[in-house]
Design an enzyme around this catalytic site. Structure first.
Site, PDB file in Angstrom:
ATOM      1  CG  ASN A   1      -1.667  -0.360  -6.661  1.00  0.00           C
ATOM      2  OD1 ASN A   1      -0.936  -0.165  -7.618  1.00  0.00           O
ATOM      3  ND2 ASN A   1      -1.542   0.320  -5.521  1.00  0.00           N
ATOM      4  CD  GLU A   2       2.204   0.366  -4.945  1.00  0.00           C
ATOM      5  OE1 GLU A   2       2.871   1.023  -5.761  1.00  0.00           O
ATOM      6  OE2 GLU A   2       1.873   0.803  -3.821  1.00  0.00           O
ATOM      7  CG  ASP A   3      -2.821  -5.604  -1.857  1.00  0.00           C
ATOM      8  OD1 ASP A   3      -2.553  -4.410  -1.640  1.00  0.00           O
ATOM      9  OD2 ASP A   3      -3.991  -6.033  -1.927  1.00  0.00           O
TER      10      ASP A   3
END
Length: 877
Positions: A444-446
């Site tokens: 998620n969102e890295d």
């Protein structure tokens, strides 16, 4: 004390057994002089047991969460004693000649745990997401056996590991050290939840006894493009001394339970089954969810494993869009393009062992009842319990499954590589047979994080050796470790590197998926929610607006009446992210007139969440325009659920009470939807003037049909005055809604004398889609309001509620004006009764002459008061 008896006879094979070790558990703080105390339940975690003995208060109540932070920085001991009895043939060294093995199985330990049996250290566990197996054949004693679990503080372990690596991790949310350990990331705190660092045996523990057991039952389903044939390849992995000669029987039963095929082989191997004219599994709204059963039985050992599988072809379609930039991003199931509509899922309880099958089913039933066909298991939580995926299989909810990494720059270490690899392989094997699994996603969102923090990330650099030497080495996990695990073990299920992930940058609206946070987030522009039509992408996998929990939830958890105030210290604790109070106040000031007591304020926040949900989900769905025009193919609202009372984006609060936005999402996810968008056309008297401008109002009309057949309807259009509720113009158009797409229905000009935009704001546009034939039912309705709502006086509207003869339905209507945001509730102080009443619809916009019928289903376990239910209402203005 648990008693486990195992009989092993040399003359015949041993029956496989699995004996739970769940009785007699006690716990204590490791350094404490206090005695061991019985656990509250099993499985368990520290906070549950401490609350059970009144050693800590319930963190969810009042300001108690501040007072329990010490728990996460202590070490804890859990122990039990179980009796073991065995009759067998052993040699002089105590080894069982019959090949019987005894294995302790720990399905989940939270997190850093030293496991000892009879005083002997067996293993150091360090990953919450793994099952741990220890062969104790030569370590068990006949009679009492002492099993001890010593849990270190994972928070302090992570801090030491981070210090030893020589640099501090970059991160959003929680604590930087969370990325050095494999524990639930959101236990460290997130922008919707508290810091509650649990420890303990959070999933079951048992003793397995066997000669030969099935260690993995792999099911690969290939459905041919013609859909008339399914090929099921069943692979078997065995454990035990005679795995090369053991015979395994495989059987397949159809959804009715009738056996349709079988096969048998020796040792490890696989069987291929052909199913002609299969009953195909479809997501909710597109068909049924038949499930086949595959059973494997090892001859002699009587070890039997059964799994259910749905036969379906799932694809992620990314192809050019004619006349537009970028690529599509949509799922196709059994050759049917699917508009994905649903929510994101966080861990459903701060204390995970409290979750039960019924609670999972209740949460997911709310999703299915809300017409949600997809749910994203977010990467800051857990790989969910098997019960979760079983229920999604049954309800037809597709699962977008993140791996548990998110919001930061994860460090690269050998121990993490090995741990994450084992975690991925274990969970992919565990979940891969579920037909609901539609996508694996790396994190998620890295990648977004790497871009926003200007890390050493070059998408064109394909050399992993460079990645691991950069300050964004986590890329190795996503593009090597996790990618290899999914492609090897589940080649037919697509893998997506991250959410969001796209083209020239991670949040590219023309490629991949996006997180649309320009509305709300404090580090974003915080645009008006009316602008969502400009903030779309090919697949919007996160967006939302925060709101307060329901008033009954607030009152139940805050004891001091003085603290039941929007600006109280307690309510500040329920805001989990910086500037939340300012942000929510800004959206309230921009849009609504409201009072400031807790009832009025909390209700107003739910109105803006509902309105924001309406503007966003409608705009996204409009862009699902049909073949070759899949401009937006997905709408996942952040978030479905809460694990804890908070001011959050959830559609239902932590008590599973629906907020107003739930009903908006349910209507906007219905098979048929109609919409209007108000526009103003400008004509200048000359090119320089700022004054002589003629502004005329009109509305764009459109509808969406997600069924697979065309629908003939009459579009009824009305212009109604906000004050007074007079219909000043109406017309009807015969239209056909093409299948599985939106259809533009032209425009309608505001009638004279309301055409000037300054006067047009006194009208709403009211639409209904009515069946052209048959019962002439209303299939969809929508009322488009002038914005912002705070500029308009809705006080003239009066709402009436009339009970109907069936005792469970009511007609609800308005007179004297247009009623905005009508919330219906049962007139009762009994929370059990109120929670047991399920409304067919709520949060209504009402215009005079268009009464709506609302039905209430009441849970059978709750007694209805004598005289029946009485409804009450409140509405904006």
């Amino acid at each position: 004390m648990s008693s486990i008896a195992v009989k092993t006879m040399a003359s015949k094979a041993l029956e496989y057994s699995r004996s739970p070790i769940e009785a007699g558990w006690v716990f204590k703080e490791a350094s404490s002089e206090q005695p061991f105390r019985p656990v509250s339940q099993f499985p368990t975690v520290t906070h549950l047991d401490l609350m059970h003995h009144n050693l800590i208060p319930d963190p969810a109540r009042n300001k108690n969460a501040r007072d329990v932070q010490w728990v996460g920085e202590r070490e804890w001991i859990y122990k039990t004693t179980f009796d073991f009895a065995e009759t067998s043939n052993k040699d002089g060294n105590g080894h069982d000649k019959s090949g019987v093995r005894h294995v302790l199985v720990f399905e989940g330990l939270d997190t850093h745990c030293r496991i000892s049996l009879n005083g002997q250290l067996l293993l150091r566990a360090d990953n919450m997401f793994l099952e741990w197996r220890i062969d104790v054949t030569d370590k068990l004693r006949t009679g009492p056996n002492n099993l001890e679990l010593y849990f270190e503080s994972t928070f302090l372990v992570g801090k030491k590991l981070e210090k030893d690596q020589g640099f501090k991790n970059l991160y959003w949310n929680g604590d930087s050290s969370r990325m050095n350990v494999r524990k639930v990331p959101c236990h460290y705190g997130w922008d919707w939840g508290p810091t509650l660092l649990t420890a303990g045996p959070w999933r079951p523990i048992y003793l397995e006894t066997f000669v030969t057991r099935i260690s993995d039952l792999g099911i690969d389903v290939e459905v041919l493009d013609t859909l008339d044939t399914a090929i099921i390849t069943v692979s078997i992995e065995l454990e035990g001394p005679d795995i090369d000669v053991a015979s395994t029987l495989l059987e397949i039963s159809d959804p009715s339970g009738r056996k349709i095929d079988q096969g048998e082989f020796q040792g490890r191997g696989s069987c291929r089954f052909i199913v002609q004219n299969p009953s195909l599994w479809y997501p909710l709204g597109y068909g049924k969810q038949p499930l086949y059963t595959i059973t494997a039985t090892v001859r002699g050992s009587l070890h039997k494993v059964s799994k259910r599988a749905g036969l379906r072809l799932v694809e992620l379609v990314q192809r050019p869009l004619p006349g537009q930039k970028g690529l599509t991003f949509f799922f196709r199931v059994n050759n049917v393009p699917v508009y994905s509509q649903g929510t994101d899922w966080i861990p459903p309880d701060a204390f995970l062992p409290r979750m039960t099958l019924q609670r999972y089913r209740d949460w997911l039933t709310w999703a299915a009842r809300g017409n949600q066909n997809m749910i994203r298991v977010w990467g800051g939580g857990i790989y969910e319990d098997d019960l979760f995926y079983d229920t999604c299989d049954e309800l037809g909810i597709l699962v977008w499954q993140d791996f548990m990494m998110g919001c930061g720059a994860y460090p690269y270490h050998d121990y993490l590589v090995q741990s994450i690899k084992a975690e991925a392989e274990y969970n992919v094997r565990r979940l891969r047979h579920h037909p609901c699994i539609a996508l694996w996603c790396g994190n998620n969102e890295d990648y977004m994080f790497a871009e926003l923090h200007h890390l050493e990330y070059d998408p064109k650099d394909d050399n992993p050796e460079h990645w691991i030497k950069s300050n964004f080495p986590g890329r190795y996990y996503y593009e090597v470790t996790l990618k290899q695990a999914t492609e090897t073990l589940t080649p037919r299920i697509p893998y997506h590197l991250s959410s969001p992930y796209g083209g020239s940058y991670s949040n590219d609206p023309t490629v991949g998926d996006i997180h649309s946070w320009q509305v709300w987030m404090a580090d974003q522009p915080r645009y008006p929610y009316q602008d969502y039509e400009k903030l779309t992408g090919r697949f919007v996998s996160e967006f939302g607006m925060k709101s307060f929990p329901c008033l009954r939830t607030i009152n139940a958890l805050i004891d001091d009446p003085a603290e039941r105030h929007p600006q109280s210290d307690t309510m500040d604790m329920w805001h989990m992210a910086p500037e939340d109070q300012r942000t929510i106040s800004m959206y309230l000031v921009d849009n609504l007139r409201h009072d400031n007591d807790i009832e009025a304020y909390s209700w107003a926040t739910q109105i803006i969440q509902a309105e924001s949900t309406d503007y966003s989900s409608r705009a996204f769905r409009r862009l699902w325009r049909g073949p070759g025009k899949e401009e937006c193919a997905g709408c996942l609202i952040w978030q479905l659920n809460d694990c804890y009372p908070a001011v959050s984006w959830s559609l239902l609060d932590s008590a599973m009470r629906p907020k107003l936005a739930y009903y908006v999402s349910r209507r906007n996810y219905a098979p048929i939807l109609v919409g209007a968008t108000r526009r103003v056309a400008e004509k200048k008297a000359n090119e320089f003037t700022h004054v002589d401008i003629k502004r005329t109002a009109y509305a764009e009309l459109w509808a969406s049909n997600l069924t697979l057949d065309p629908v003939d309807v009459d579009l009824e259009i009305g212009f109604v005055t906000v004050s007074g509720g007079s219909c000043v113009h109406n017309e009807t158009r015969a239209v056909t809604l093409l299948p599985n797409r939106s259809t533009e229905l032209g425009r309608v000009d505001f009638p004279d004398p309301y055409r000037d935009s300054s006067v047009a704001s006194s009208l709403v546009v009211h639409l209904r889609l009515r069946e052209r034939r048959g019962e002439r039912r209303v299939l969809a309705r929508y009322t488009e309001f002038p914005q912002p709502l705070r500029h308009h006086d809705f006080s003239s509207a009066k709402v009436f509620i009339r009970p109907l003869d069936d005792g469970r339905s009511w007609a609800v209507g308005a007179a004297g004006g247009v009623a905005k945001a009508v919330e219906l509730s049962v007139a009762t102080d009994n929370d059990d009764l109120a929670d047991a009443c399920l409304f067919s619809d709520n949060y209504l916009d009402l215009v005079p002459g268009d009464d709506q019928i609302i039905t209430i289903d009441v849970d059978a376990s709750v007694k209805i008061p004598q005289g029946g239910l009485v409804l009450t209402e409140k509405h904006y203005g």
